[in-house]
Design a protein around this motif. Sequence first.
Motif, PDB file in Angstrom:
ATOM      1  N   ARG A 338     -52.907 -35.078  30.492  1.00 30.87           N
ATOM      2  CA  ARG A 338     -53.179 -36.511  30.683  1.00 30.87           C
ATOM      3  C   ARG A 338     -52.681 -36.994  32.034  1.00 30.87           C
ATOM      4  O   ARG A 338     -53.353 -37.787  32.712  1.00 30.87           O
ATOM      5  CB  ARG A 338     -52.533 -37.321  29.559  1.00 30.87           C
ATOM      6  CG  ARG A 338     -53.196 -37.142  28.201  1.00 30.87           C
ATOM      7  CD  ARG A 338     -52.785 -38.263  27.245  1.00 30.87           C
ATOM      8  NE  ARG A 338     -51.341 -38.335  27.073  1.00 30.87           N
ATOM      9  CZ  ARG A 338     -50.655 -37.643  26.171  1.00 30.87           C
ATOM     10  NH1 ARG A 338     -51.296 -36.804  25.359  1.00 30.87           N
ATOM     11  NH2 ARG A 338     -49.356 -37.791  26.049  1.00 30.87           N
ATOM     12  N   ASP A 342     -55.222 -38.649  34.553  1.00 26.94           N
ATOM     13  CA  ASP A 342     -55.056 -40.077  34.857  1.00 26.94           C
ATOM     14  C   ASP A 342     -54.707 -40.332  36.318  1.00 26.94           C
ATOM     15  O   ASP A 342     -54.939 -41.434  36.834  1.00 26.94           O
ATOM     16  CB  ASP A 342     -53.962 -40.675  33.974  1.00 26.94           C
ATOM     17  CG  ASP A 342     -54.348 -40.708  32.501  1.00 26.94           C
ATOM     18  OD1 ASP A 342     -55.540 -40.493  32.192  1.00 26.94           O
ATOM     19  OD2 ASP A 342     -53.449 -40.928  31.664  1.00 26.94           O
ATOM     20  N   ASN A 343     -54.121 -39.326  36.988  1.00 28.11           N
ATOM     21  CA  ASN A 343     -53.672 -39.520  38.366  1.00 28.11           C
ATOM     22  C   ASN A 343     -54.468 -38.707  39.383  1.00 28.11           C
ATOM     23  O   ASN A 343     -54.097 -38.678  40.564  1.00 28.11           O
ATOM     24  CB  ASN A 343     -52.184 -39.181  38.464  1.00 28.11           C
ATOM     25  CG  ASN A 343     -51.327 -40.151  37.680  1.00 28.11           C
ATOM     26  OD1 ASN A 343     -51.010 -41.233  38.148  1.00 28.11           O
ATOM     27  ND2 ASN A 343     -50.959 -39.770  36.457  1.00 28.11           N
TER      28      ASN A 343
END
Length: 423
Positions: A338, A342-343
């Motif tokens: 994640r 997400d980044n």
Amino acid sequence: MKVIIVNRFFAPDQSATSRMATSLATGLAADGFEVEAIASAAMHDDATRQAARSEMVDGVRVTRIGTTRFGRGTLLGRALDYASFHLGAAWRLLRSSSAGDVCVVCTDPPLMSISAMLPLALKRAKLVNWLNDLFPEAAFQAGVMKPRGLAGHLSLALRDASVRAAAANVTPMDAMAQALRLRGAPADRIAVVHHWSEGDALTPMPSRESGLRREWGLEGKFVIGYCGNLGRAHDFGALLDAAAMLKSRADIAFLIVGGGYRLQSVKQEASRLGLSNMMFEPLQPESLLRECLAAPDVHFVSLLPAFETSVVPSKFYGVAAAGRPTLFVGAPDGEIARLIRDNDCGKAFGIAGGLPLAAEIELLAASPDVVARWGANARALFDARFSRGRGLAAWGDIVTACALAPRSVDRPVIAASPSPRTP
């Protein structure tokens, strides 16, 4: 009041647990705390070597105890090394701790908190569990202990007792904290403090400037690296499959730096597959860590899904500090996957991901702009969430809260997200 940190290894040892324990101890000492570290005289990577029994390391008084030194070759030998450290550390705590001291007990060796409970209670010192891994759950998942056997039931019950007895329990991942809550641990005694790396020492370095990259003959190649322990919780099937699919590409190389339980089996499989594009180097000293992490263009990190709630792949934080993308193989919905998604600092794959991993490596080899963007995003993520300054600020708050809380009060409420400070 002093802070006592118990971990089997400490500087100059270069194991992952040693680096984290040393970083915490020296950081707290720099912030004005009196700090003692209790460690083994043995070294992680060489059981024949011994460190000084007593010394000062950057303001930390280090006391090292004698233990058996069978090393990591067999489970029995490792268990005896663990047991001798348990006994020696418990005796040292009984002798050196005082009322009001805060003792941070790490999970190397496993279940050390059980042995620390009694001496700390007798001396009226406060226990803080730093649960970098969850044991015995990790042993269950690795198949080295049966969860339904007597040893499994007993170790789990005693571990839970040590969690309930602690003034605070600190985990590096939300999934571990949730696992403790499900076991009945009081929520107000659980803090999540992510692992960190030495951001100032691991500033991003262009690959071409890495002396190790030149020394290892990797100039002119696109390099996929793995740096750290090859443990039971890590999977290398996808990496080996990808290397096999790409072995005709003379411009792509696979680099593994480190040691551990799976090293020999990975070497044997690489030999069986004729992977001349995969090379192996030993764990490097801390003075060369920046160059070592800079040598690959991208890094490979893995964690078997069964270990998602019990083991943290701490190498991810060093990779992010070095400004390198991560290709992760493990649970697609896990915490590291994640973070990467997400980044926008790499890509995650399932365990049977050899083919998509190979395809992604080929795309990245032809896309230096994507590699650069992912690397910059990784460092930005590190600075925002995983700097040493943030980690030490959290730990300073926890230690202070535990020290100030009277024993007549049930336990302090632990804040998991302190105000950040300058790294």
